[in-house]
Design a protein around this motif. Sequence first.
Motif, PDB file in Angstrom:
ATOM      1  N   TYR A  11      72.756 -24.491 116.426  1.00 20.61           N
ATOM      2  CA  TYR A  11      74.243 -24.496 116.852  1.00 20.61           C
ATOM      3  C   TYR A  11      74.930 -26.009 116.448  1.00 20.61           C
ATOM      4  CZ  TYR A  11      71.701 -24.556 121.389  1.00 20.61           C
ATOM      5  OH  TYR A  11      70.834 -25.028 122.353  1.00 20.61           O
ATOM      6  N   HIS A  67      74.369 -24.398 127.545  1.00 21.58           N
ATOM      7  CA  HIS A  67      74.360 -22.754 128.203  1.00 21.58           C
ATOM      8  C   HIS A  67      75.910 -22.161 127.903  1.00 21.58           C
ATOM      9  CE1 HIS A  67      72.560 -19.594 130.227  1.00 21.58           C
ATOM     10  NE2 HIS A  67      73.518 -19.403 130.867  1.00 21.58           N
ATOM     11  N   HIS A  68      76.871 -22.973 127.542  1.00 26.14           N
ATOM     12  CA  HIS A  68      78.347 -22.377 127.140  1.00 26.14           C
ATOM     13  C   HIS A  68      78.287 -21.971 125.646  1.00 26.14           C
ATOM     14  CE1 HIS A  68      80.162 -23.677 130.721  1.00 26.14           C
ATOM     15  NE2 HIS A  68      79.816 -25.147 130.557  1.00 26.14           N
ATOM     16  N   GLN A  78      77.356 -19.750 122.540  1.00 26.21           N
ATOM     17  CA  GLN A  78      76.774 -18.427 122.198  1.00 26.21           C
ATOM     18  C   GLN A  78      75.873 -18.524 120.980  1.00 26.21           C
ATOM     19  OE1 GLN A  78      77.131 -15.254 123.975  1.00 26.21           O
ATOM     20  NE2 GLN A  78      77.665 -16.721 125.476  1.00 26.21           N
ATOM     21  N   TYR A  79      74.829 -17.842 120.920  1.00 26.12           N
ATOM     22  CA  TYR A  79      74.017 -17.905 119.623  1.00 26.12           C
ATOM     23  C   TYR A  79      73.350 -16.571 119.448  1.00 26.12           C
ATOM     24  CZ  TYR A  79      70.624 -19.018 115.901  1.00 26.12           C
ATOM     25  OH  TYR A  79      69.746 -18.972 114.903  1.00 26.12           O
ATOM     26  N   LYS A  80      73.963 -15.804 118.486  1.00 20.52           N
ATOM     27  CA  LYS A  80      73.777 -14.392 118.020  1.00 20.52           C
ATOM     28  C   LYS A  80      74.013 -13.554 119.697  1.00 20.52           C
ATOM     29  CE  LYS A  80      70.307 -15.168 114.624  1.00 20.52           C
ATOM     30  NZ  LYS A  80      68.747 -15.247 114.009  1.00 20.52           N
ATOM     31  N   GLY A  81      75.009 -13.739 119.968  1.00 18.81           N
ATOM     32  CA  GLY A  81      75.315 -12.978 121.351  1.00 18.81           C
ATOM     33  C   GLY A  81      74.788 -13.335 122.555  1.00 18.81           C
ATOM     34  N   GLN A  82      74.185 -14.341 122.586  1.00 20.31           N
ATOM     35  CA  GLN A  82      73.406 -14.870 123.809  1.00 20.31           C
ATOM     36  C   GLN A  82      73.745 -16.432 124.029  1.00 20.31           C
ATOM     37  OE1 GLN A  82      71.461 -12.920 125.834  1.00 20.31           O
ATOM     38  NE2 GLN A  82      72.205 -10.995 124.498  1.00 20.31           N
ATOM     39  N   PRO A  83      73.720 -16.571 125.388  1.00 20.99           N
ATOM     40  CA  PRO A  83      73.759 -18.089 125.694  1.00 20.99           C
ATOM     41  C   PRO A  83      72.561 -18.983 125.447  1.00 20.99           C
ATOM     42  CG  PRO A  83      73.668 -16.875 127.727  1.00 20.99           C
ATOM     43  CD  PRO A  83      73.850 -15.771 126.696  1.00 20.99           C
ATOM     44  N   THR A 123      69.725 -21.285 125.798  1.00 16.16           N
ATOM     45  CA  THR A 123      69.102 -21.897 126.900  1.00 16.16           C
ATOM     46  C   THR A 123      67.914 -22.964 126.578  1.00 16.16           C
ATOM     47  OG1 THR A 123      67.366 -19.830 126.795  1.00 16.16           O
ATOM     48  CG2 THR A 123      69.294 -19.558 128.087  1.00 16.16           C
TER      49      THR A 123
END
Length: 477
Positions: free
Chosen positions: A158, A251-252, A254-259, A261
């Motif tokens: 990201y 965590h803010h 979004q990667y492929k719709g998920q936060p 981690t």
Amino acid sequence: MASKATESKRLLSHVIADWAAGLKYEHLSPEAIQAAKLFWFDSIGCALGGSQQDDAKILLKHYRAMGGGDGKGTAFVSGFKTNPVDAAFLNGHMIRAMDYNDIYWKADPCHPSDLIAAPLALCESEGLSGKDLILATIIAYEIEMRLCEIGRPGVREYGWHHATLSAFAAPVAAGRVLNLTTDQVVSAIGISAARTFCPGAVTAGKLTNMKNTVDPWAGRMGAESALLAREGFSGPEHIIDGKEGLFAVFHHVQYKGQPATFDGEALVADLPNSTKSHYRILDCGMKSFPIEALSHAPLTAMMKTIKEHQIKADDVKEIKVEVIARAADILGDPHKYRPDSKETADHSLPYCMAAGLVDGMVTPLQFKEERVLDKALIPIMDKVKVVANEEFEALFPKFQPSRVTITTNDGKSHSTRVDVPKGDPRDPMTEEEIAVKFTALGGDVIGKDQCEKLQKFIMSIETAKNLGELFELTTAR
């Protein structure tokens, strides 16, 4: 050490600092010690070659102008005397300057040897031994490599550079050299990481001198942060997993719709602490070509193909290169088909393949300005088609699969697939192979006699009471 019940609630910087402050040379495995010596051998060879790069010369000129001349730190090759923070930066940059030093790639990539010039500079300025350097080196590799494993996905996915993570590892190794307390190491981590978040722009598109500078800068911050922490300067203990620290900030995203981690438990699980432990340094690879890591498998595959079938550049109609998606993105974007600098050329798959096909080798010579700007290579580069392969994606990062298919003018096709490039821990470079690379990089800089003496010194560095001889041997006479 806190009890198991409370330990899980401790901030991660405390767990890491506690481990590093307590680890001693006697706890290291013989295999890890040997690996540390081999990585130093490889890294100093890279530094000797790197000293001749334009960016290294600019930095040396700049720091000479900024003062120095009487400090307790020494820059390789020139012998310039300065403070240990500037020495750490200059030497770390030389190790990195050619993009020829070590490589580890899991969720994120890293080059742990970018960080080891900092403990070296502090060992020199504090009058410490080869054993102290080996211990700090193994600590740098351990934490840097663990940080690269724990992203879900890695920060590279990201848009951030792995120097962001290096800033958390560098002060741990530097702090161990200075024999800091756990709390002081915690502060050093906070000081360093608070200043060194790095966007991925430095390796995206057209590349500049900053590509090889951001990680050594993180190493520099590690040295300075450890020195400041020793004097009582404080830094945020929650910089990794606390409020608005590394984990919270990413965590803010979004990667492929998920936060995004991080696996914080994996960062500190089974930290090695005995001669029987497995140390991460054994999992790191070296580079047999002076190019971006993901280029190694396709270049290895192409060189095998042209050798086996005796293919000449004039015979080739097309070179199809199948790689994982991120390799296609980094190494095959439009800028990479017309490189105008060494920095872009060594991250250009079309250039590396074209130079390898025409010259029969890819060495530092292929990245001299006149070769990079040679228009005769353009038609060959345009024959290289870089394609992302979905099947390969599932095998990465355990393997770095690449398939090269060369189609010749007579309509024949020849394919070779390589999953593990030379220099990977599963196909490691031997001391003899590193010596060939070392002499190729350093022979013209310090002379072949000094190269041989350096090899002997580095490969028995654990017996050195101090590191004065290392700096004498890395200085050009």
